[in-house]
Design an enzyme around this catalytic site. Structure first.
Site, PDB file in Angstrom:
ATOM      1  N   CYS A   2       9.008  -4.442  12.793  1.00 39.28           N
ATOM      2  CA  CYS A   2       8.508  -5.508  13.709  1.00 39.28           C
ATOM      3  C   CYS A   2       7.815  -4.682  14.871  1.00 39.28           C
ATOM      4  O   CYS A   2       8.161  -3.749  15.664  1.00 39.28           O
ATOM      5  CB  CYS A   2       9.782  -6.146  14.731  1.00 39.28           C
ATOM      6  N   ARG A  27       4.208  -2.004  11.007  1.00 38.45           N
ATOM      7  CA  ARG A  27       5.665  -2.190  11.252  1.00 38.45           C
ATOM      8  C   ARG A  27       6.422  -3.378  10.693  1.00 38.45           C
ATOM      9  O   ARG A  27       7.472  -3.540  10.818  1.00 38.45           O
ATOM     10  CB  ARG A  27       5.842  -2.244  12.813  1.00 38.45           C
ATOM     11  N   TRP A  75       9.121  -7.928  10.457  1.00 35.84           N
ATOM     12  CA  TRP A  75       9.545  -7.689   9.316  1.00 35.84           C
ATOM     13  C   TRP A  75      11.066  -8.093   9.161  1.00 35.84           C
ATOM     14  O   TRP A  75      11.910  -7.779   9.845  1.00 35.84           O
ATOM     15  CB  TRP A  75       9.777  -5.919   9.200  1.00 35.84           C
ATOM     16  N   ASN A 101      12.216  -6.660  18.781  1.00 33.30           N
ATOM     17  CA  ASN A 101      12.413  -5.847  17.766  1.00 33.30           C
ATOM     18  C   ASN A 101      13.686  -5.086  17.743  1.00 33.30           C
ATOM     19  O   ASN A 101      14.124  -4.615  18.844  1.00 33.30           O
ATOM     20  CB  ASN A 101      11.087  -4.647  17.751  1.00 33.30           C
ATOM     21  N   GLY A 102      14.481  -5.318  16.454  1.00 29.82           N
ATOM     22  CA  GLY A 102      15.830  -4.650  16.646  1.00 29.82           C
ATOM     23  C   GLY A 102      16.664  -5.744  15.870  1.00 29.82           C
ATOM     24  O   GLY A 102      16.199  -6.571  15.108  1.00 29.82           O
ATOM     25  N   GLU A 488       9.282  12.333  -5.151  1.00 26.35           N
ATOM     26  CA  GLU A 488       7.979  11.876  -4.256  1.00 26.35           C
ATOM     27  C   GLU A 488       7.047  11.087  -4.934  1.00 26.35           C
ATOM     28  O   GLU A 488       6.416  10.108  -4.728  1.00 26.35           O
ATOM     29  CB  GLU A 488       7.411  12.912  -3.307  1.00 26.35           C
ATOM     30  N   LYS A 492       6.125   7.118  -4.337  1.00 25.11           N
ATOM     31  CA  LYS A 492       4.855   6.684  -4.115  1.00 25.11           C
ATOM     32  C   LYS A 492       4.487   5.467  -5.229  1.00 25.11           C
ATOM     33  O   LYS A 492       3.642   4.598  -4.785  1.00 25.11           O
ATOM     34  CB  LYS A 492       3.671   7.699  -4.238  1.00 25.11           C
ATOM     35  N   GLU A 495       6.286   2.357  -4.542  1.00 25.13           N
ATOM     36  CA  GLU A 495       5.976   1.555  -3.252  1.00 25.13           C
ATOM     37  C   GLU A 495       4.705   0.904  -3.340  1.00 25.13           C
ATOM     38  O   GLU A 495       4.610  -0.356  -2.705  1.00 25.13           O
ATOM     39  CB  GLU A 495       5.714   2.711  -2.112  1.00 25.13           C
ATOM     40  N   HIS A 511      19.913  13.881 -20.240  1.00 28.69           N
ATOM     41  CA  HIS A 511      20.989  13.299 -20.051  1.00 28.69           C
ATOM     42  C   HIS A 511      20.912  11.847 -19.560  1.00 28.69           C
ATOM     43  O   HIS A 511      21.642  11.264 -19.256  1.00 28.69           O
ATOM     44  CB  HIS A 511      21.855  13.981 -18.867  1.00 28.69           C
ATOM     45  N   LYS A 610       6.941   0.437   7.822  1.00 23.86           N
ATOM     46  CA  LYS A 610       6.950   2.092   7.889  1.00 23.86           C
ATOM     47  C   LYS A 610       7.923   2.553   8.697  1.00 23.86           C
ATOM     48  O   LYS A 610       8.240   3.779   8.618  1.00 23.86           O
ATOM     49  CB  LYS A 610       5.396   2.387   8.580  1.00 23.86           C
TER      50      LYS A 610
END
Ligand code: G6P
Length: 615
Positions: A2, A27, A75, A101-102, A488, A492, A495, A511, A610
């Site tokens: 947010c 955000r 968000w 925001n929160g 990573e 990527k 995402e 395994h 983000k």
């Protein structure tokens, strides 16, 4: 998570707010909204599901006059993404509007009490309780806006950065903060307020970062009053200088911020090592480590706490510090660490890695570490961020603003800091031979040039992307230092392209994931390891004999892997501990191109944000 933005002064607020919201869209982009107070003191609220662009289209023919306004990009946490749940929220009378925001953790209790007292809720959000609470306080006490906000917040549990405006006091904005960021920018008898400095920098560089537990009133004449929410005592605002440059916030000719940031990595890594490495005299010095040299040398353990990509660099930190400096290291998901009653000794060092420096779980994990008496260290990118301010010491990564939601240059600069930390500690502890120390420092000094070489492979990687853009699954394998790189690379791809991908230690594949391999399964193998090369080779043979399609990242002089792989991406060799800094680059480019070819929104992938400022 947010973004909030506001303006109060003599200028038209709407364009300032809309531009600010666009800068803050990383955000969250589930919905956007603005509230404006016009010259007749009428409050206009416009809200739309989706991106800021939708809000702009919606307000095209609407009145947008006003020198005071607040804006929000969301968000979603409580309540789906739709017009009604979008901020600003306002009182039933329409007199007070608020952005937040929160998360308000006790909102269900507060909501039930307010409903009992006759308040009607129109949204499913936690935020809406705040606006009714403020009105309730005003009704019961006759308090002015600032005092009503302050009193209302006494009963609130959770995290908030809020901005409130009222038709009844049309010359002011009231802002307050606890655990969510807020920056106040000083103009010429005017204020620009936002979640971070990015919307402010084109207007002013003079700012104050609001502290937790502070409330401020900002007036149209440029006056600021800063107080403590708890006891109403006055505070003097501390004025800082913003470090952003406007061009860092633009795409500068690239199609996406992510691509720009991938290509910025040679410079970002150079900035991260500047003044810290002397490659001629072979010295490494991170100021924060130097300051606490004895504590580091005598540490019982180093514990990393982080989330997402920063967690992957922590894992590389573990390999580096244990291998080179022989200090025991543990790597923890910040969200798990704080809730599992971990053992933390006073002679432990807890290192938080965070690009934004404001990830809620990472912050909470640090608070726990502080309570237990451990030394806390921050590796952050955003200067002045919450984590950088709450730790005992730290190192900035100096990557510059990272705007693409998928982290790239933040990762490589974090790993650069960790490599320097491991080398510095190894030198102090005498755990590395002089010749290896010199070799590694020399190699680190050349990493930027080698990244530049890899970036020249962009076309070749784009061609590989064409072959695999329609895949539904991907497996990423790596060993040793390159296992976290496999994680990573898979992250990527997931995402930004929404292809299911898993990262695995190459040998562990036997395994479980090996069962997934057939002629349709792309398997990306990071095979740049000098150590255990034979073992990686065997793992590739195992994939090949099950007809998996192999894409291999190899060293330029590779002979064996290249014979087995369908596609290879040859990159310059470096010292094994530094290899993640190079091997990750082709993986970033591959996911980028696949996502673009699939028509995905690379910079703002669905459901992600983000800065995750909620737990
Ligand atoms: C979010 C972002 C990731 C990031 C993670 C941790 O999930 O989308 O890119 O790695 O948060 O963020 P931090 O700012 O703490 O590094």
């Amino acid at each position: 998570m947010c973004g909030i933005v506001a303006y109060i002064g003599q200028k038209e607020a709407y364009p300032i707010i809309i531009n600010g919201l666009k800068r803050l869209e990383y955000r969250g982009y589930d919905s956007a909204g603005v509230a404006l107070l016009d010259e007749h003191n009428h409050l206009h609220v416009y809200k739309k599901k989706g991106k800021v662009k939708n809000l702009e289209d919606f307000t095209k023919d609407k009145s947008k006059k006003g020198n005071i306004g607040i804006g929000h990009t969301r968000w979603a946490t409580h309540g789906e993404a739709n017009d009604v749940n979008a901020h600003p929220h306002f009182t039933t009378s329409g007199h007070i509007a608020l952005i937040h925001n929160g998360i308000i953790e006790n909102y269900t209790t507060l909501k039930a009490e307010l409903i009992n007292r006759g308040y009607k809720f129109s949204s499913e959000t936690d935020t809406e309780v705040l606006v009714h609470l403020i009105e309730d306080v005003q009704k019961n006490t006759g308090a002015k806006l600032e005092e009503a906000v302050r009193l209302a917040l006494q009963g609130v549990i959770g995290a908030y950065a809020i901005i409130v405006m009222s038709m009844d006091e049309p010359d002011r904005l009231v802002v307050a903060k606890l655990s969510s960021p807020m920056v106040i920018g000083y103009g010429d008898n005017e204020f620009y307020i936002a979640s971070d400095g990015s919307p402010l920098v084109e207007h002013t560089k003079k700012v104050s970062f609001l502290e937790d537990g502070q409330i401020a009133t900002l007036t149209k004449d440029g006056e600021i009053t800063l107080k403590s929410i708890k006891d109403n005592t006055f505070h003097a605002p501390y004025v800082d200088e913003l470090e952003y440059k406007l061009e860092e916030l633009e795409k500068s000719g690239f199609d996406h911020f992510m691509l720009k940031e991938i290509f910025e990595q040679p410079q970002a890594v150079t900035n991260a090592i500047r003044g810290r490495i002397d490659k001629h005299n072979f010295t490494v010095k991170l100021g924060g480590v130097d300051e606490f040299e004895k504590t580091f040398i005598n540490a019982r353990r180093i514990i990393f706490v982080a989330c997402g990509t920063s967690w992957h660099s922590s894992l590389i930190g573990e390999y580096l510090i244990e291998d080179l400096a022989r200090i025991p290291v543990e790597v923890e998901y910040a969200s798990e660490f704080r809730y599992r009653n971990p053992i933390i000794f006073e002679d432990d060092i807890v290192i938080a890695i965070s690009q934004s420096g404001e990830t809620a779980d990472t912050k909470a994990a640090l608070e726990l570490a502080k309570k237990k008496g451990a030394l806390t260290y921050g590796i952050c990118n955003v200067v002045g961020s919450a984590i950088s301010r709450m730790t005992d010491a730290g190192s900035y990564t100096h990557a510059g603003p990272e705007i693409g939601v998928a982290s790239t240059k933040a990762f490589t600069t974090q790993v650069t800091i960790l490599a320097m930390m491991a080398l510095q500690l190894a030198y102090k502890k005498g755990t590395l031979s002089k010749s290896l120390f010199h070799q590694y420092v020399g190699e680190l000094g050349q990493i930027s040039t080698k990244i530049e070489e890899i970036l020249k492979l962009d076309k070749r990687i784009k061609n590989i992307a064409k072959t695999f853009k329609d895949a539904t699954n991907f497996l990423y394998l790596g060993r040793g230092y390159n296992f976290p790189v496999a994680l990573e690379g898979a992250l990527k791809l997931k995402e930004i392209s929404y292809i299911h991908a898993e990262g695995y230690p190459a040998a562990e594949m036997k395994h479980g994931p090996i069962a997934l391999i057939d002629e349709n399964m792309p398997v990306l193998v990071v095979a740049t390891n000098i150590e255990h090369y034979e073992k990686v080779l065997s793992n590739i043979e195992e994939v090949k004999s099950r007809k998996g399609r192999i894409i291999a990242i190899v060293n330029e002089d590779d002979k064996e892997v290249s014979k087995l792989a369908e596609f290879t991406i040859p990159i310059p060799a470096t010292a094994e501990p530094l290899s993640p800094l190079l091997s990750v680059i082709p993986l970033q480019l591959l996911s980028y191109h696949i996502a673009v070819m699939r028509g995905c929104d690379v910079d703002q992938p669905r459901n992600l944000a983000k800065s995750v400022t909620v737990e």
